[in-house]
Design a protein around this motif. Structure first.
Motif, PDB file in Angstrom:
ATOM      1  N   VAL A  66       5.036 -14.510   0.752  1.00  0.00           N
ATOM      2  CA  VAL A  66       5.354 -13.099   0.986  1.00  0.00           C
ATOM      3  C   VAL A  66       6.807 -13.015   1.434  1.00  0.00           C
ATOM      4  CG1 VAL A  66       4.829 -11.074   2.387  1.00  0.00           C
ATOM      5  CG2 VAL A  66       2.982 -12.576   1.626  1.00  0.00           C
ATOM      6  N   ILE A  67       7.618 -12.230   0.711  1.00  0.00           N
ATOM      7  CA  ILE A  67       9.041 -12.093   1.045  1.00  0.00           C
ATOM      8  C   ILE A  67       9.216 -10.936   2.027  1.00  0.00           C
ATOM      9  CG2 ILE A  67      11.369 -11.707   0.123  1.00  0.00           C
ATOM     10  CD1 ILE A  67      10.072 -14.325  -0.831  1.00  0.00           C
ATOM     11  N   ASP A  68       8.715  -9.774   1.638  1.00  0.00           N
ATOM     12  CA  ASP A  68       8.716  -8.641   2.567  1.00  0.00           C
ATOM     13  C   ASP A  68       7.511  -7.780   2.250  1.00  0.00           C
ATOM     14  OD1 ASP A  68       9.316  -6.829   0.442  1.00  0.00           O
ATOM     15  OD2 ASP A  68      11.428  -7.392   0.601  1.00  0.00           O
ATOM     16  N   GLU A  69       7.442  -6.602   2.853  1.00  0.00           N
ATOM     17  CA  GLU A  69       6.249  -5.758   2.688  1.00  0.00           C
ATOM     18  C   GLU A  69       5.892  -5.472   1.235  1.00  0.00           C
ATOM     19  OE1 GLU A  69       5.776  -2.163   4.739  1.00  0.00           O
ATOM     20  OE2 GLU A  69       4.829  -3.245   6.396  1.00  0.00           O
ATOM     21  N   GLN A  70       6.955  -5.450   0.392  1.00  0.00           N
ATOM     22  CA  GLN A  70       6.687  -5.052  -0.987  1.00  0.00           C
ATOM     23  C   GLN A  70       6.913  -6.155  -2.006  1.00  0.00           C
ATOM     24  OE1 GLN A  70       8.339  -1.123   0.204  1.00  0.00           O
ATOM     25  NE2 GLN A  70       8.333  -0.914  -2.023  1.00  0.00           N
ATOM     26  N   THR A  71       7.280  -7.324  -1.543  1.00  0.00           N
ATOM     27  CA  THR A  71       7.617  -8.370  -2.506  1.00  0.00           C
ATOM     28  C   THR A  71       6.872  -9.662  -2.186  1.00  0.00           C
ATOM     29  OG1 THR A  71       9.831  -7.457  -2.289  1.00  0.00           O
ATOM     30  CG2 THR A  71       9.600  -9.367  -3.716  1.00  0.00           C
TER      31      THR A  71
ATOM     32  N   ALA B 136       2.320  -6.306   0.479  1.00  0.00           N
ATOM     33  CA  ALA B 136       2.255  -7.658  -0.082  1.00  0.00           C
ATOM     34  C   ALA B 136       1.286  -8.524   0.719  1.00  0.00           C
ATOM     35  CB  ALA B 136       3.644  -8.281  -0.094  1.00  0.00           C
ATOM     36  N   ASP B 137       1.106  -8.193   1.992  1.00  0.00           N
ATOM     37  CA  ASP B 137       0.149  -8.951   2.808  1.00  0.00           C
ATOM     38  C   ASP B 137      -1.271  -8.816   2.275  1.00  0.00           C
ATOM     39  OD1 ASP B 137       1.668 -10.223   4.675  1.00  0.00           O
ATOM     40  OD2 ASP B 137       1.745  -8.486   6.033  1.00  0.00           O
ATOM     41  N   ASP B 138      -1.617  -7.612   1.805  1.00  0.00           N
ATOM     42  CA  ASP B 138      -2.948  -7.410   1.233  1.00  0.00           C
ATOM     43  C   ASP B 138      -3.143  -8.317   0.023  1.00  0.00           C
ATOM     44  OD1 ASP B 138      -4.042  -5.276   2.893  1.00  0.00           O
ATOM     45  OD2 ASP B 138      -2.475  -4.018   2.040  1.00  0.00           O
ATOM     46  N   VAL B 139      -2.091  -8.387  -0.816  1.00  0.00           N
ATOM     47  CA  VAL B 139      -2.185  -9.201  -2.031  1.00  0.00           C
ATOM     48  C   VAL B 139      -2.344 -10.673  -1.648  1.00  0.00           C
ATOM     49  CG1 VAL B 139      -1.026  -9.859  -4.170  1.00  0.00           C
ATOM     50  CG2 VAL B 139      -0.731  -7.541  -3.249  1.00  0.00           C
ATOM     51  N   ALA B 140      -1.503 -11.122  -0.716  1.00  0.00           N
ATOM     52  CA  ALA B 140      -1.545 -12.527  -0.313  1.00  0.00           C
ATOM     53  C   ALA B 140      -2.898 -12.861   0.318  1.00  0.00           C
ATOM     54  CB  ALA B 140      -0.409 -12.821   0.657  1.00  0.00           C
ATOM     55  N   TYR B 141      -3.388 -11.932   1.151  1.00  0.00           N
ATOM     56  CA  TYR B 141      -4.654 -12.185   1.828  1.00  0.00           C
ATOM     57  C   TYR B 141      -5.800 -12.269   0.815  1.00  0.00           C
ATOM     58  CZ  TYR B 141      -8.237 -12.022   5.460  1.00  0.00           C
ATOM     59  OH  TYR B 141      -9.287 -12.326   6.279  1.00  0.00           O
ATOM     60  N   THR B 142      -5.764 -11.390  -0.188  1.00  0.00           N
ATOM     61  CA  THR B 142      -6.787 -11.424  -1.222  1.00  0.00           C
ATOM     62  C   THR B 142      -6.803 -12.783  -1.915  1.00  0.00           C
ATOM     63  OG1 THR B 142      -6.480  -9.077  -1.590  1.00  0.00           O
ATOM     64  CG2 THR B 142      -7.628 -10.282  -3.314  1.00  0.00           C
ATOM     65  N   LEU B 143      -5.608 -13.264  -2.297  1.00  0.00           N
ATOM     66  CA  LEU B 143      -5.532 -14.555  -2.983  1.00  0.00           C
ATOM     67  C   LEU B 143      -6.011 -15.682  -2.061  1.00  0.00           C
ATOM     68  CD1 LEU B 143      -2.138 -14.027  -4.849  1.00  0.00           C
ATOM     69  CD2 LEU B 143      -4.436 -13.961  -5.825  1.00  0.00           C
ATOM     70  N   GLU B 144      -5.673 -15.557  -0.775  1.00  0.00           N
ATOM     71  CA  GLU B 144      -6.124 -16.576   0.187  1.00  0.00           C
ATOM     72  C   GLU B 144      -7.640 -16.583   0.312  1.00  0.00           C
ATOM     73  OE1 GLU B 144      -4.351 -16.282   4.103  1.00  0.00           O
ATOM     74  OE2 GLU B 144      -2.376 -16.430   3.144  1.00  0.00           O
ATOM     75  N   LEU B 145      -8.231 -15.391   0.331  1.00  0.00           N
ATOM     76  CA  LEU B 145      -9.687 -15.327   0.421  1.00  0.00           C
ATOM     77  C   LEU B 145     -10.330 -15.992  -0.786  1.00  0.00           C
ATOM     78  CD1 LEU B 145     -10.444 -11.739   1.781  1.00  0.00           C
ATOM     79  CD2 LEU B 145     -10.870 -13.910   2.935  1.00  0.00           C
TER      80      LEU B 145
ATOM     81  N   THR C  53       6.869  -7.142  -7.326  1.00  0.00           N
ATOM     82  CA  THR C  53       7.355  -6.086  -6.443  1.00  0.00           C
ATOM     83  C   THR C  53       6.350  -4.945  -6.466  1.00  0.00           C
ATOM     84  OG1 THR C  53       9.540  -6.698  -7.210  1.00  0.00           O
ATOM     85  CG2 THR C  53       9.376  -4.705  -5.857  1.00  0.00           C
ATOM     86  N   LEU C  54       5.848  -4.586  -5.305  1.00  0.00           N
ATOM     87  CA  LEU C  54       4.848  -3.517  -5.244  1.00  0.00           C
ATOM     88  C   LEU C  54       5.523  -2.149  -5.202  1.00  0.00           C
ATOM     89  CD1 LEU C  54       2.271  -4.900  -2.648  1.00  0.00           C
ATOM     90  CD2 LEU C  54       2.501  -5.415  -5.075  1.00  0.00           C
ATOM     91  N   ARG C  55       4.808  -1.148  -5.697  1.00  0.00           N
ATOM     92  CA  ARG C  55       5.382   0.202  -5.618  1.00  0.00           C
ATOM     93  C   ARG C  55       5.404   0.637  -4.156  1.00  0.00           C
ATOM     94  NH1 ARG C  55       2.936   4.533  -8.805  1.00  0.00           N
ATOM     95  NH2 ARG C  55       2.136   3.115 -10.374  1.00  0.00           N
ATOM     96  N   SER C  56       6.357   1.474  -3.832  1.00  0.00           N
ATOM     97  CA  SER C  56       6.463   1.877  -2.428  1.00  0.00           C
ATOM     98  C   SER C  56       5.572   3.086  -2.186  1.00  0.00           C
ATOM     99  CB  SER C  56       7.911   2.199  -2.074  1.00  0.00           C
ATOM    100  OG  SER C  56       8.378   3.196  -2.940  1.00  0.00           O
ATOM    101  N   GLY C  57       5.108   3.215  -0.975  1.00  0.00           N
ATOM    102  CA  GLY C  57       4.342   4.395  -0.592  1.00  0.00           C
ATOM    103  C   GLY C  57       2.873   4.354  -0.926  1.00  0.00           C
ATOM    104  N   ALA C  58       2.393   3.247  -1.533  1.00  0.00           N
ATOM    105  CA  ALA C  58       0.967   3.181  -1.854  1.00  0.00           C
ATOM    106  C   ALA C  58       0.155   3.037  -0.565  1.00  0.00           C
ATOM    107  CB  ALA C  58       0.702   2.005  -2.781  1.00  0.00           C
ATOM    108  N   GLU C  59      -0.972   3.751  -0.522  1.00  0.00           N
ATOM    109  CA  GLU C  59      -1.793   3.723   0.693  1.00  0.00           C
ATOM    110  C   GLU C  59      -3.255   3.479   0.347  1.00  0.00           C
ATOM    111  OE1 GLU C  59      -1.433   7.410   2.735  1.00  0.00           O
ATOM    112  OE2 GLU C  59       0.607   7.002   3.445  1.00  0.00           O
ATOM    113  N   TRP C  60      -3.980   2.862   1.277  1.00  0.00           N
ATOM    114  CA  TRP C  60      -5.431   2.805   1.183  1.00  0.00           C
ATOM    115  C   TRP C  60      -5.987   4.183   1.530  1.00  0.00           C
ATOM    116  CZ3 TRP C  60      -7.129  -1.392  -1.110  1.00  0.00           C
ATOM    117  CH2 TRP C  60      -6.405  -2.584  -1.009  1.00  0.00           C
TER     118      TRP C  60
END
Lengths: 315, 550
Positions: free
Chosen positions: B176-181, B129-138, B114-121
């Motif tokens: 990926v379950i949702d934006e944060q999970t 969670a998409d960033d995390v999934a994409y990183t693993l995919e790369l 579960t990712l913390r909420s409100g984190a920004e680049w």
């Protein structure tokens, strides 16, 4: 003259090609596989193969060379293995750093060396001459790493009046004064060598000239001493001096390796050492190419200058 | 000839003066020398009036800033300042949430992140969670150059290389379950600490919206990898002057709060320069950890400097004398282990700032077993073993020594002497590091000195298994294979500890190589700095945003 220049430049091209072939062979003959440096300890065979392919090392040797040459013609020197940056992007700042150091060194050296060499020759074997040759002997023989570290210790650490290394104060406002302060110590170390070397050349060639018949004739004619010295003496000494200068400049462009290391000067020399340690072939090739071009270029300039200072030489 | 005498005298006087000045200061570290440093020496501390700029000394240059491909420790260390990881590791194998608020499992196979909420680049885009999934995919994408393949290879749907199987175009074990999970699923149950370190702590999360602008195959040579424009961690990238310095500035959107020290300069200097820069205040701290190393010979000078904090801790950096197992059997190898006086090496070359390796772990590892005692220096026992083995001791043995590490080069002579005392006939062959490594890797050596940075996870398959790519000793032993396999697949920390204790004992008795010493980590930094590196070096940066300077 114009014809001569064109001819010289045309000769340069095959020479440069030969140089690149030799450099490429030597660089690639160096034992050790660069791939080893750019993989992690737990990399798989497949990753190693992928890395080798991505560095272009999976190709046969001649193919690698012609690819490099083809890229070179298009102005592309490839990617640094170590930083993955295009070599052409990094090159200008390295050249700039080295040229700054080189320029200040040569200016300081020659401004000191040429008058001292002349004085030394004029007072041959006198006290002043002994002093000058003595000190210049010291300047040539003192190892520059030792001299550099001693200067850092005294002026950087003990007195704290000059920076210990780098080209400028990071995070400071820059400014020319800051840069000059950073230049002082490395310039002294390098100039100690170049200056001493030049003094000995100037002295030797002036001594030769003083014993020439035309000098005696000039004196016998009753010309003023100044005119004899500058008009007849020094003018004839220019040819050997130009030869020394034209070899000094490319020598320095190849990077003042030890001095740049000691003073963390971000120039070609420092870059070359790290490229050798990292088996960074594209960087090494680029540096070799620059060194070769500058040797050829300054030789050409020297030949042209010979004609300018000595009317007997014509092309 | 009078002039020659005068000249000689002059030279002697000048040399004398320089030597006097250098020698004088060198000896009196704690009296006049530091006294002077207190005062005028500070003048060139570039930060005199800027308390929000941190200067760090590195002894190696980073190999780029690619979050997906960073074989060198320097790049990894800097990447930690630029890109978020799911977890922090303030102490060895103690994990805390970082970008991930929680990282939980009930069956040791399905991990809910579960990712913390409100984190920004740093450009204001949310970190999801998409960033995390994409990183693993790369990382799993066969077209992408990456160093993290093995890290994620335990995930469902991936080969042992960490690349997805032919025909696939995604990672089955990442959902990926949702934006944060998101849920990570492994092929078989694993020790949670293993996955927490390998993926949670080691894998940097890359910004999907930036990375997807490039073809996967081109990422490694792109601006994404060399001059990153968007950051998600403490600092953002400003500039890298090749082999000279890296400039960073605070990331205002950092999810734990903007860093107190607004600017960071990481300067690349050699070991000797690092010492002078620390003394003159040109850098505030040495990066330590094998990437900002002060020479062992200067340790006393720095430890006695009033302006500096100095501490030393056991670390994960080790030096081995690798023995080519194809050439020497167990008795001969053990004879070598008995013959080498490792205590003398540690005392004479490191003045105690190193530890002897009992087998293949340092005392910094939680899997280190203190009951497995190191084999002592015993020349008689070495001779005995050598005789029993029937080894022809007149045979010349080449000791491969890489240059570049002074202590290691010096240790080579002691080792040679020790081995000769025990009856071996040893000659040293010296190469530059790259050549030595290539020779050892190819098995083109007999015995050789090579340093290995160990990890906090105890799996050393890569070093001692026949399938390992860094199996420099060319070990081929069924029992060690079995132990490595058990250790790797066990999911319980206590069980793993037992397995690795057995492994340490077995390794020592078989003397697959000789663990010479583990260098201590030095923490050397200005007294003005609040923060800096920690006892567990790898986790030093977890509170970097709170570091300040007086």
């Amino acid at each position: 003259m114009g014809k001569y220049i064109v001819k010289r430049i045309l000769i340069t091209i095959p020479v440069l090609l030969m140089v690149t072939v030799f450099c490429f062979i030597i660089v690639n003959l160096a034992p050790g596989d660069p791939t080893d440096l750019y993989i992690s300890e737990n990399a798989t065979e497949q990753q190693i193969a992928q890395m080798r392919a991505s560095l272009g090392l999976d190709q046969p040797f001649p193919v690698q060379y012609f690819k490099w040459l083809l890229n070179l013609i298009q102005g592309n020197l490839g990617f640094s293995f170590a930083s993955r940056m295009p070599v052409v992007d990094v090159l200008p700042s390295k050249i700039w750093a080295t040229v700054t150091l080189m320029f200040s060194t040569l200016v300081v050296s020659y401004l000191i060396a040429i008058p001292l060499g002349i004085i030394s020759a004029r007072k041959q074997n006198g006290f002043v001459d002994n002093m000058i040759t003595g000190v210049s002997f010291l300047g040539i023989s003192i190892p520059n790493f030792f001299f550099g570290l001693a200067l850092i210790y005294i002026f950087g650490l003990q007195l704290g009046i000059l920076p210990t290394g780098g080209m400028e104060t990071l995070g400071g406002n820059g400014g020319w004064l800051d840069r000059i302060q950073h230049l002082v110590l490395p310039t002294i170390v390098l100039a100690a060598f170049y200056c001493s070397n030049m003094i000995r050349y100037v002295r030797a060639s002036m001594i030769d000239i003083f014993s020439e018949n035309y000098m005696r004739t000039a004196t016998a004619k009753g010309l003023k001493e100044k005119l004899i010295l500058w008009g007849h003496g020094v003018r004839n000494a220019w040819v050997p001096i130009i030869t020394v200068i034209s070899t000094d400049i490319p020598k320095m462009l190849g990077g003042a390796i030890v001095t740049e290391q000691i003073f963390q000067w971000p120039g070609i020399g420092q870059w070359m050492i790290s490229a050798i340690n990292a088996r960074d072939y594209p960087v090494l090739m680029a540096i070799n190419l620059i060194a070769a071009v500058s040797v050829l270029f300054f030789n050409l300039i020297a030949d042209l200058l010979y004609a300018a200072v000595d009317p007997r030489i014509r092309y | 000839m009078v002039s020659f005498k005068k000249l000689a005298l002059l030279i002697m006087i000048l040399f004398g003066m320089v030597f006097f000045l250098v020698a004088c200061g060198g000896g009196s570290d704690d009296t006049e020398a530091t006294g002077d440093n207190d005062g005028e020496g500070e003048e060139f501390a570039p930060d005199g009036d800027e308390d929000d700029t941190l200067y760090v000394g590195l002894t190696n240059a980073p190999g780029g800033f690619n979050p997906l491909n960073a074989p060198d420790t320097v790049a990894q260390w800097i990447l930690r300042m630029l890109y978020p990881t799911l977890l922090e590791q303030p102490e060895s194998l103690t994990f805390e949430g970082n970008l991930a608020e929680s990282f939980e499992t009930e069956d040791n196979q399905n991990f809910t992140v579960t990712l913390r909420s409100g984190a920004e680049w740093s450009d204001g885009e949310p970190i999801t969670a998409d960033d995390v999934a994409y990183t693993l995919e790369l990382i799993a994408n066969p077209d992408v150059e990456t160093t993290w393949g093995v890290n994620i290879s335990s995930l469902e749907g991936l080969q042992s290389t960490g690349k997805w199987e032919d025909g696939a175009d995604g990672v089955a074990g990442v959902e990926v379950i949702d934006e944060q999970t998101l849920i990570l699923t492994t092929k078989t149950p694993v020790d949670p600490n293993y996955i927490k370190e390998m993926i949670g702590f080691n894998v940097y999360i890359a910004p999907k919206h930036i990375a997807e602008q490039y073809e996967p195959a081109e990422l490694a040579n792109s601006e994404f990898a060399t001059t990153p424009s968007v950051s998600g961690s403490i600092y953002q990238f400003v500039e890298y002057e090749t082999d000279s310095y890296v400039q960073l500035e605070a990331n205002p959107t950092y999810y734990k709060g903007e860093a107190q020290l607004k600017n960071v300069y990481l300067r690349v200097v050699n070991g000797t320069n690092l010492v002078t820069e620390l003394q003159s205040g040109g850098v505030d701290m040495a990066a330590g950890g094998g990437i900002g190393v002060v020479p062992v010979t200067e340790v006393d000078t720095l430890a006695n400097d009033d302006n500096l904090d100095f501490e030393s801790y056991p670390g994960f950096a080790t030096q081995f004398m690798f023995i080519n197992n194809e050439e020497f059997d167990a008795d001969v190898r053990l004879a070598m282990m008995y013959a080498i006086d490792r205590e003398a090496i540690v005392e004479q070359l490191f003045r105690g700032n190193a530890e002897i390796l009992n087998s293949t772990y340092t005392s910094a590892s939680v899997y280190f077993d203190p009951d497995v005692e190191a084999i002592p220096h015993d020349v008689d026992r070495a001779r005995e073993l050598l005789e029993e083995s029937g080894f022809d001791s007149s045979q010349e043995i080449e000791l491969t020594v890489p240059t570049g590490n002074r202590a290691r080069e010096q240790s080579a002579s002691l080792i040679q002497q020790n081995l000769e005392e025990a009856g071996f006939n040893v000659t040293q062959v010296t190469f530059d590091f790259v050549t030595a490594l290539a020779n050892v890797r190819e098995g083109n050596y007999q015995i050789g000195l090579i340093g290995i940075p160990l990890t906090s996870d105890p799996d050393q398959t890569y070093l001692w298994s026949q399938s390992g790519t860094t199996n420099l000793a060319r070990v081929n032993d069924d029992k060690i294979e079995a132990l490595l396999e058990q250790g790797r697949t066990s999911t319980d920390m206590e069980e793993r500890q037992e397995i690795y204790s057995e492994l340490q004992e077995y390794w020592r008795d078989q003397a697959f190589s000789v663990g010479l010493y583990g260098d201590f980590q030095y923490k050397v930094q200005s007294k003005n700095l609040n923060g800096g590196i920690k006892e567990f070096w790898g986790g030093s940066l977890h509170d970097m945003h709170e570091w300040t300077k007086n």
